[in-house]
Design a protein around this motif. Structure first.
Motif, PDB file in Angstrom:
ATOM      1  N   ARG A  34      13.644  -4.853  -0.488  1.00 56.05           N
ATOM      2  CA  ARG A  34      12.327  -5.105   0.109  1.00 56.05           C
ATOM      3  C   ARG A  34      11.264  -4.241  -0.569  1.00 56.05           C
ATOM      4  NH1 ARG A  34      10.887  -3.332   5.630  1.00 56.05           N
ATOM      5  NH2 ARG A  34       8.914  -4.317   6.098  1.00 56.05           N
TER       6      ARG A  34
ATOM      7  N   ASN B  80       8.237  -5.782  -2.602  1.00 54.31           N
ATOM      8  CA  ASN B  80       6.860  -5.428  -2.250  1.00 54.31           C
ATOM      9  C   ASN B  80       6.066  -4.997  -3.482  1.00 54.31           C
ATOM     10  OD1 ASN B  80       6.281  -5.802   0.543  1.00 54.31           O
ATOM     11  ND2 ASN B  80       7.757  -4.196   1.028  1.00 54.31           N
TER      12      ASN B  80
ATOM     13  N   LEU C 198       0.815   3.489  -0.492  1.00 58.79           N
ATOM     14  CA  LEU C 198       0.513   2.379   0.428  1.00 58.79           C
ATOM     15  C   LEU C 198       1.758   1.524   0.663  1.00 58.79           C
ATOM     16  CD1 LEU C 198      -3.043   1.225  -0.793  1.00 58.79           C
ATOM     17  CD2 LEU C 198      -2.457   2.773   1.080  1.00 58.79           C
TER      18      LEU C 198
ATOM     19  N   ARG D 286       4.177   3.624   2.961  1.00 64.33           N
ATOM     20  CA  ARG D 286       3.671   3.851   4.319  1.00 64.33           C
ATOM     21  C   ARG D 286       3.473   2.552   5.085  1.00 64.33           C
ATOM     22  NH1 ARG D 286       3.200   6.299   7.839  1.00 64.33           N
ATOM     23  NH2 ARG D 286       1.138   7.103   8.262  1.00 64.33           N
ATOM     24  N   PHE D 287       2.920   1.528   4.433  1.00 69.52           N
ATOM     25  CA  PHE D 287       2.488   0.375   5.214  1.00 69.52           C
ATOM     26  C   PHE D 287       3.272  -0.901   4.942  1.00 69.52           C
ATOM     27  CE2 PHE D 287      -1.375   3.040   4.447  1.00 69.52           C
ATOM     28  CZ  PHE D 287      -1.198   3.775   5.612  1.00 69.52           C
ATOM     29  N   LEU D 288       3.988  -0.954   3.864  1.00 64.90           N
ATOM     30  CA  LEU D 288       4.836  -2.127   3.640  1.00 64.90           C
ATOM     31  C   LEU D 288       6.287  -1.804   3.975  1.00 64.90           C
ATOM     32  CD1 LEU D 288       3.319  -3.626   0.352  1.00 64.90           C
ATOM     33  CD2 LEU D 288       2.705  -4.033   2.727  1.00 64.90           C
TER      34      LEU D 288
ATOM     35  N   GLU E 280       6.953   0.800   6.082  1.00 64.56           N
ATOM     36  CA  GLU E 280       6.840   1.457   7.393  1.00 64.56           C
ATOM     37  C   GLU E 280       7.507   2.819   7.440  1.00 64.56           C
ATOM     38  OE1 GLU E 280       8.614  -1.907   8.339  1.00 64.56           O
ATOM     39  OE2 GLU E 280       6.721  -2.880   7.875  1.00 64.56           O
ATOM     40  N   GLN E 281       7.391   3.573   6.376  1.00 62.36           N
ATOM     41  CA  GLN E 281       7.949   4.926   6.402  1.00 62.36           C
ATOM     42  C   GLN E 281       6.930   5.886   7.012  1.00 62.36           C
ATOM     43  OE1 GLN E 281       9.394   6.208   2.606  1.00 62.36           O
ATOM     44  NE2 GLN E 281      11.111   4.802   2.645  1.00 62.36           N
ATOM     45  N   SER E 282       7.439   6.984   7.585  1.00 59.87           N
ATOM     46  CA  SER E 282       6.529   8.007   8.110  1.00 59.87           C
ATOM     47  C   SER E 282       5.950   8.783   6.925  1.00 59.87           C
ATOM     48  CB  SER E 282       7.293   8.951   9.034  1.00 59.87           C
ATOM     49  OG  SER E 282       8.204   9.700   8.263  1.00 59.87           O
ATOM     50  N   ALA E 283       4.917   9.562   7.216  1.00 61.38           N
ATOM     51  CA  ALA E 283       4.317  10.359   6.147  1.00 61.38           C
ATOM     52  C   ALA E 283       5.350  11.330   5.574  1.00 61.38           C
ATOM     53  CB  ALA E 283       3.100  11.111   6.685  1.00 61.38           C
TER      54      ALA E 283
ATOM     55  N   ARG F 283      -0.825  12.884   3.207  1.00 64.75           N
ATOM     56  CA  ARG F 283      -1.875  12.329   4.076  1.00 64.75           C
ATOM     57  C   ARG F 283      -3.199  12.224   3.324  1.00 64.75           C
ATOM     58  NH1 ARG F 283      -0.176  15.595   9.466  1.00 64.75           N
ATOM     59  NH2 ARG F 283       1.509  14.208  10.054  1.00 64.75           N
ATOM     60  N   GLY F 284      -3.489  13.237   2.527  1.00 65.14           N
ATOM     61  CA  GLY F 284      -4.704  13.189   1.715  1.00 65.14           C
ATOM     62  C   GLY F 284      -4.630  12.060   0.699  1.00 65.14           C
TER      63      GLY F 284
ATOM     64  N   GLN G 215      -2.914   9.296   0.929  1.00 64.90           N
ATOM     65  CA  GLN G 215      -3.010   7.966   1.536  1.00 64.90           C
ATOM     66  C   GLN G 215      -4.461   7.627   1.885  1.00 64.90           C
ATOM     67  OE1 GLN G 215      -0.547   7.557   5.032  1.00 64.90           O
ATOM     68  NE2 GLN G 215      -1.981   8.635   6.349  1.00 64.90           N
ATOM     69  N   LEU G 216      -5.246   8.645   2.252  1.00 67.27           N
ATOM     70  CA  LEU G 216      -6.661   8.398   2.532  1.00 67.27           C
ATOM     71  C   LEU G 216      -7.368   7.954   1.242  1.00 67.27           C
ATOM     72  CD1 LEU G 216      -9.202   8.466   4.249  1.00 67.27           C
ATOM     73  CD2 LEU G 216      -9.362  10.923   3.853  1.00 67.27           C
TER      74      LEU G 216
ATOM     75  N   LEU H 258      -6.337   4.379   0.385  1.00 67.51           N
ATOM     76  CA  LEU H 258      -7.000   3.349   1.187  1.00 67.51           C
ATOM     77  C   LEU H 258      -8.437   3.137   0.705  1.00 67.51           C
ATOM     78  CD1 LEU H 258      -5.706   4.268   4.771  1.00 67.51           C
ATOM     79  CD2 LEU H 258      -5.279   2.126   3.563  1.00 67.51           C
TER      80      LEU H 258
ATOM     81  N   GLU I 115      -7.714  13.650   8.029  1.00 65.83           N
ATOM     82  CA  GLU I 115      -6.486  13.056   7.478  1.00 65.83           C
ATOM     83  C   GLU I 115      -5.400  12.951   8.556  1.00 65.83           C
ATOM     84  OE1 GLU I 115      -8.313  15.184   5.859  1.00 65.83           O
ATOM     85  OE2 GLU I 115      -8.374  14.753   3.712  1.00 65.83           O
TER      86      GLU I 115
ATOM     87  N   LEU J  78      -6.415  10.253  11.083  1.00 65.95           N
ATOM     88  CA  LEU J  78      -6.202   8.951  10.456  1.00 65.95           C
ATOM     89  C   LEU J  78      -4.713   8.611  10.426  1.00 65.95           C
ATOM     90  CD1 LEU J  78      -7.127   6.475   8.770  1.00 65.95           C
ATOM     91  CD2 LEU J  78      -6.868   7.906   6.734  1.00 65.95           C
TER      92      LEU J  78
ATOM     93  N   ARG K 143      -0.069   0.507  13.078  1.00 66.15           N
ATOM     94  CA  ARG K 143       1.013  -0.135  12.345  1.00 66.15           C
ATOM     95  C   ARG K 143       2.154  -0.517  13.259  1.00 66.15           C
ATOM     96  NH1 ARG K 143       4.397   3.604   8.728  1.00 66.15           N
ATOM     97  NH2 ARG K 143       5.253   3.873  10.800  1.00 66.15           N
TER      98      ARG K 143
ATOM     99  N   GLU L  29     -10.896   2.380   7.143  1.00 64.35           N
ATOM    100  CA  GLU L  29      -9.540   2.705   6.675  1.00 64.35           C
ATOM    101  C   GLU L  29      -8.495   1.912   7.467  1.00 64.35           C
ATOM    102  OE1 GLU L  29     -10.067   4.122   4.135  1.00 64.35           O
ATOM    103  OE2 GLU L  29     -11.863   5.312   4.471  1.00 64.35           O
TER     104      GLU L  29
ATOM    105  N   VAL M 176       6.620  -7.808   2.805  1.00 57.76           N
ATOM    106  CA  VAL M 176       7.696  -8.784   2.601  1.00 57.76           C
ATOM    107  C   VAL M 176       8.694  -8.602   3.734  1.00 57.76           C
ATOM    108  CG1 VAL M 176       9.601  -9.439   1.090  1.00 57.76           C
ATOM    109  CG2 VAL M 176       7.423  -8.692   0.119  1.00 57.76           C
TER     110      VAL M 176
END
Lengths: 195, 501
Positions: A47, A51, A149, A152-154, A156-159, A174-175, A177-178, A181, B7, B10, B18, B41, B53
């Motif tokens: 996956r 992605n 990205l 984290r968002f495809l 779904e992992q934590s930071a 975290r910085g 990822q900001l 985005l 940060e 966010l 999510r 954001e 996916v």
């Protein structure tokens, strides 16, 4: 911490121990143990690569190669250094880069939409266009931005998990990822899109 | 307390949105000082998420090809630690001890796998003795946690007790000297699990599956047992197959007959013929019931477990023991034709409030109060199963601990599919609960259970002691309304075969 949280923590700990046991056996040459690790992680790695690569067949081939490389290298893997799952993700990332070096990187742009799609309902066309725009914007990002990205968002992992895969501290991630985005929004705007 | 950075805020919002716990608007409402900066954001996050996916099940052919390639691929040499030169004896010790310990710890505590990640492979859990699988004309040992692809033929030795967990969460417990082949094991568009049993005894817990054409079958030389969501036993002995149903119903098929065997019933079959007399199992069961604030888990002498966890997982690994689903009322554990020995009962809290553990054995009832503050009760039981009845007696005291979270003793393989089914069930129940609350039109004040660790010293409890002697632990018998309906491990009734038209 309530019972449910304790349970979640306990199961995570137990999962880690099971994986450690399987890794130890695989390091001793057990193909069955590695097969069990394959069953656990193959869908996630596939996956992740799909992605990134957006081509399922290609991603399947790279996934198989990742696991073969992992089998070869597992005797040299040190459990204390990085969790096994993160180690696999790193291998997948490296394998994907190697793959792109030897194969033309797939690019998609707004002109590349299949004409057949245009004949479909307007909503469907708009959705396809939006998707193509997002994919193009993602492809234009730097590797680090795209990676953070994706994780984290495809995936779904934590930071913290994404940080382990990328070898970054959680706070640094975290910085990142900001910034990722913001870069994505900029690319979408440059392509004439809007969120 | 330091003010969280943008940060951090966010990051929290991203996780909430999510996971679907909050909408973008709700996040912005919660952080009005950051709302203007957060919104774009979060919109970008939603946009990225559109590209996700979906997870997919792996292709069995690819797995087979991969395993074939793997067996041809040599491994690198291991990294030689610097210490191995200085301390050769220690390093040899570590090379053997550390992996063995890792495996042992994994085996002792809990196996929580993501068997659902494979469409075909099932997972083996060893509880005692050994198991091996056929490879050509040889038998090779199987390790605890081994992945069992379709086609695996496995057997347990004279002390072997094992459990196979299939991709849909169904389980089959193997007694000693049992041989079985996994002929089919898939749960994609439809569940199709087929086993061929050659010898020994199987205790099958079949996960409920409403989809059309879903099947779970156990085939022996004498008959084929077809089940959907049920618990049943198949035992081969003296040239015949005995089938008994503990929960739900199964269909026993031979070339001539097709017989429905309901809970409590049993039939025997020999060489594709159902025998006229059923195998009766007439022992009176014992039962343990906990009130709704708790869930109970019974662990057998060999480590197999039957019961439920606070997350709603229900498992029935102990042959002869059943549990009701705690989601549908007070949880009731019924001990029928189980192996005699020392068992452990763990009662865990899931909601605030006091409760009761009701014990029914030898025609008597005893109730143990479960205190409002305590988290986990651990009790040792002596279970004696005879032809006439199953008797439960408590040994030692009751251990009350804040939590047993990190020493979970049940060994479960929770597949991805079972986890998803559990999640759906939880959502349905949550929705149902909310609907009921709205109907009752009561003030919408709710208390989130905050479970504080509280250690209570071990208190000896003897069930044969008059209740007044330990007033804080033993209460009078509870009212019958607290007890779930009668067990399904009732004495077996004779089922006459009917001829298939």
């Amino acid at each position: 911490m309530n019972v449910r949280e304790e349970f979640v923590e306990a199961t995570a700990l137990a999962e880690r121990r099971v994986v450690e046991g399987l890794v130890a056996q695989a390091q001793q040459g057990s193909a069955d143990a590695f097969g069990a690790l394959y069953d656990r992680y193959q869908p996630d790695i596939l996956r992740y690569l799909t992605n990134h690569m957006r081509e399922r067949d290609e991603a399947e081939d790279v996934t198989q190669q990742v696991f073969l490389n992992a089998w070869r290298a597992i005797p040299r893997y040190e459990q204390r250094s990085v969790p096994f799952k993160s180690w696999l993700y790193r291998m997948a990332h490296n394998q994907m880069i190697d793959h792109f070096r030897t194969h033309r990187r797939p690019t998609r742009d707004l002109e590349g939409i299949d004409p057949a799609v245009e004949a479909e309902a307007e909503a469907s066309v708009l959705a396809s266009e939006r998707r193509a725009l997002l994919e193009t914007a993602m492809q234009r990002l730097s590797d680090d931005h795209r990676e953070v990205l994706t994780l984290r968002f495809l995936m779904e992992q934590s930071a913290a998990e994404a940080g382990e895969v990328m070898g970054r501290k959680e706070v640094t991630l975290r910085g990142l990822q900001l910034r990722a985005l913001r870069a994505l929004r900029k690319e979408i705007e440059a392509l004439g899109g809007a969120l | 307390m330091a003010t969280p950075s943008f940060e951090d805020v966010l990051d929290q919002c991203l996780d909430e949105v999510r996971a679907g716990r909050l909408t973008v608007a709700q996040c912005l409402e919660r952080c009005p000082q950051h709302a203007a900066a957060l919104e774009p954001e979060l919109r970008a996050l939603l946009a990225v998420s559109e590209l996700a996916v979906p997870a997919s099940t792996p292709d069995p052919a690819r797995r087979a090809a991969f395993m074939a390639a793997l067996r041809e691929t040599p491994q690198d040499k291991p990294r030689r630690p610097w210490a191995s030169f200085a301390l050769p004896r220690l390093s040899r010790f570590a090379a053997v001890f550390v992996p063995a310990t890792a495996v042992a710890v994994a085996a002792l505590v809990l196996v929580l796998g993501r068997g659902g990640s494979s469409a075909e492979a099932s997972t083996l859990t060893m509880f005692a003795g050994h198991a091996e699988r056929a490879e050509g004309s040889d038998w090779v040992p199987l390790q605890d946690g081994a992945s069992l692809p379709v086609g695996t033929r496995l057997r347990t030795d004279e002390g072997g007790r094992a459990l196979v967990t299939f991709v849909d969460g169904s389980t089959v417990a193997l007694d000693p000297q049992t041989e079985v082949t996994i002929e089919r094991a898939q749960a994609g568009r439809r569940r199709e699990i087929a086993l061929e049993q050659s010898s020994g005894r199987l205790w099958s817990q079949v996960a409920h599956d409403d989809r059309a054409n879903s099947s779970f079958t156990v085939r022996t030389a004498d008959a084929t047992v077809v089940a959907r969501g049920t618990v049943f036993e198949t035992a081969i002995a003296n040239g015949e197959t005995a089938v008994s149903t503990a929960e739900g119903a199964v269909e026993v098929q031979t070339v001539r007959e097709r017989i429905r065997v309901a809970a409590g019933d049993a039939v025997r079959a020999r060489l594709q013929s159902v025998l006229p007399r059923a195998t009766a199992r007439a022992s009176a069961p014992a039962a343990l019931t906990v009130s709704e604030a708790f869930v109970a888990s019974l662990i057998g002498p060999d480590g197999r477990a039957t019961g439920a966890l606070p997350d709603g997982s229900v498992y029935q690994q102990i042959p002869g023991a059943l549990t009701s689903d705690p989601g549908s009322g007070p949880q009731r554990l019924v001990l029928g034709d189980v192996a005699s020995g020392e068992y452990t009962l763990i009662v865990r809290r899931v909601e605030l409030g006091a409760g009761t553990l009701l014990v029914q054995t030898e025609g008597r009832e005893r109730a143990l109060p479960l205190a409002a503050g305590a988290e986990t009760y651990t009790l040792r039981l002596r279970v004696t199963a005879t032809a006439a009845q199953t008797v439960v007696a408590f040994e030692g005291g009751v251990q009350v601990t804040p939590t047993d979270g990190l020493t979970l003793r049940e060994r479960l393989v929770i597949t991805e599919r079972a986890r998803q089914a559990l999640e759906r069930l939880r959502e349905q129940r949550q929705a149902e609960r909310q609907r009921r609350q709205q109907q009752q039109a009561q003030p919408t004040f709710s208390v989130t259970p905050v479970l504080r660790p509280q250690v209570t010293p071990t208190v000896p409890v003897r069930l044969d002691t008059a209740p007044t002697s330990v007033p804080t632990r033993v209460a009078p018998v509870v009212t019958p309304t607290q007890v779930a309906p009668e067990a399904t491990l009732a004495p077996a009734r004779t089922t006459q075969p009917s001829v298939r038209p």
